[in-house]
Write a protein that holds these residues in place. Sequence first.
Motif, short mmCIF file in Angstrom:
data_model
loop_
_atom_site.label_atom_id
_atom_site.label_comp_id
_atom_site.label_asym_id
_atom_site.label_seq_id
_atom_site.Cartn_x
_atom_site.Cartn_y
_atom_site.Cartn_z
N LYS A 134 -0.36 21.23 -6.39
CA LYS A 134 0.59 20.27 -6.11
C LYS A 134 0.71 19.88 -4.66
N TYR A 135 0.76 20.99 -3.59
CA TYR A 135 1.19 20.79 -2.37
C TYR A 135 0.14 21.46 -1.30
N GLY A 136 -0.97 22.02 -1.83
CA GLY A 136 -1.73 22.66 -0.93
C GLY A 136 -2.57 21.89 -0.30
N GLU A 137 -3.80 22.55 0.82
CA GLU A 137 -4.79 21.63 1.40
C GLU A 137 -5.65 21.12 0.29
N ALA A 168 3.27 9.94 -9.92
CA ALA A 168 2.36 10.12 -11.21
C ALA A 168 1.57 11.52 -11.09
N ARG A 169 0.98 11.48 -9.94
CA ARG A 169 0.00 12.79 -10.08
C ARG A 169 0.74 14.15 -10.16
N LEU A 170 2.20 14.16 -9.60
CA LEU A 170 2.77 15.34 -9.77
C LEU A 170 3.50 15.52 -11.23
N ALA A 182 0.91 -1.14 -0.12
CA ALA A 182 0.04 -0.01 -0.04
C ALA A 182 0.87 1.19 0.07
N ARG A 183 1.94 1.11 0.74
CA ARG A 183 2.78 2.28 0.83
C ARG A 183 3.63 2.67 -0.46
N THR A 184 3.98 1.57 -1.04
CA THR A 184 4.83 1.54 -2.49
C THR A 184 3.57 2.16 -3.37
N ASP A 185 2.58 1.60 -3.68
CA ASP A 185 1.40 1.96 -4.39
C ASP A 185 1.05 3.76 -4.22
N ALA A 186 0.91 3.86 -2.78
CA ALA A 186 0.65 5.51 -2.66
C ALA A 186 1.85 6.37 -3.26
N VAL A 187 2.90 5.77 -2.88
CA VAL A 187 4.10 6.60 -3.55
C VAL A 187 4.18 6.88 -5.15
N LYS A 188 3.91 5.80 -5.84
CA LYS A 188 3.85 5.70 -7.21
C LYS A 188 2.61 6.76 -7.68
#
Length: 402
Positions: A325-328, A303-305, A293-299
């Motif tokens: 990118k980084y805001g709330e 991809a989003r950025l 799950a952690r690896t998938d979240a990082v990927k």
Amino acid sequence: MKNRIKITNGPQPATARKCWNMITDAGSDSAEITLYGDVCSQQPTDWWTGEALPGNFITPEGFLDDLALIKDKAEIVVKINSGGGDLYTGIAIHNALKGLKGHKTVIVEGLAASAASVIACAGDDVQVHPGSIIMIHGAAVGVVDYMTAEDVKKIGKNLEAANNAIAQIYHEKTGLEVETLRSMMKSETWMVGQDAVDKKFANTLLSDAGPSMSLTADKKILLVAGVRHDLKGFHNIPGNIPVEQDAPAPKAVANNKKPPVSGEGENTMTEKELRAQFPDIVAAIEKAAAETARTDAVKQERARLQSIEEIESQIGDKTLIAAAKYGESACSAEQLALRAMQAQSKLGASHIKGLKADGEASGVKNVAGTPNGGNGDSGNDDAAEFKGIIDAYKKQGGKRSL
């Protein structure tokens, strides 16, 4: 960016959960402390969510607070089963235990490695089972960021000071020369049972066999009395520890039926029963699931950025991009594009509204149009011009009729 430096006496813990217990009776002059798990400077948390990670941890703040409850007891028993962790936390706990007035008996119930071996040296009487392990080695450092030559020299001095501090604690416990101890630390020395007594890291060899101990097939995890110790970064692991070649076979249930099989409803086990009978298998599955799950979240985050960066030049609004990118209100590239279109639409409507207001303010609606540039009726002008041409022709003696 400032260098982040952390000196450790063993691998850093990967999980977190309070794992000590202090037992005392108001009417008794004795107390017992159980220290199971990794030694941490603070509770580990998930990088993405900030939530505490599951697992075992020993932190100085909580431990030292709880230690005040037993500071006046005459007899204190400390049971240790730990793979170590943060060096300075281990030294702080060692010093706090040494400062207690009562007689301290430390029992190494399974493993006292690296920083945990420093804690064990606080005992007036350190007891080990024949299968108990004490391991000592030098301090290690983890560094994040680029470094200059001066930075490296400074880290070297810090490591040297840390190793001297460890060796002095070992010297006070064992009486061995500091140079001898430094050599043992450099080569990472593992001492099992009687060997720990012979090298004076322990005072008493207990008669019972002690807890069960085994290594996973990849030799990355040591299982001691049901506690999992991550051996990443450790070397010279004793060769006489049993190795599990495969996952342990499921035990039969109490009524002698077969273990649960998919599709056989009458043998289905509840989650509680599964955890009770196969704790190691459940723990392995949960750890694998968490890592996946952690690896998938990082990927997904990368991809989003990346998707946002691909359309930055078309958006142009740096504030809008940073918020996406980084805001709330962080969002996907598609959502950013929609926000940009909405913002542009608002700007267009505002521009048209402004032009209309400027026109009304100029008074242009009150200006009337004048035909022929203000020179009168164009029909009359044409007739006069035609008559002038005829008159000029007649004066020249023209005979033609028109």
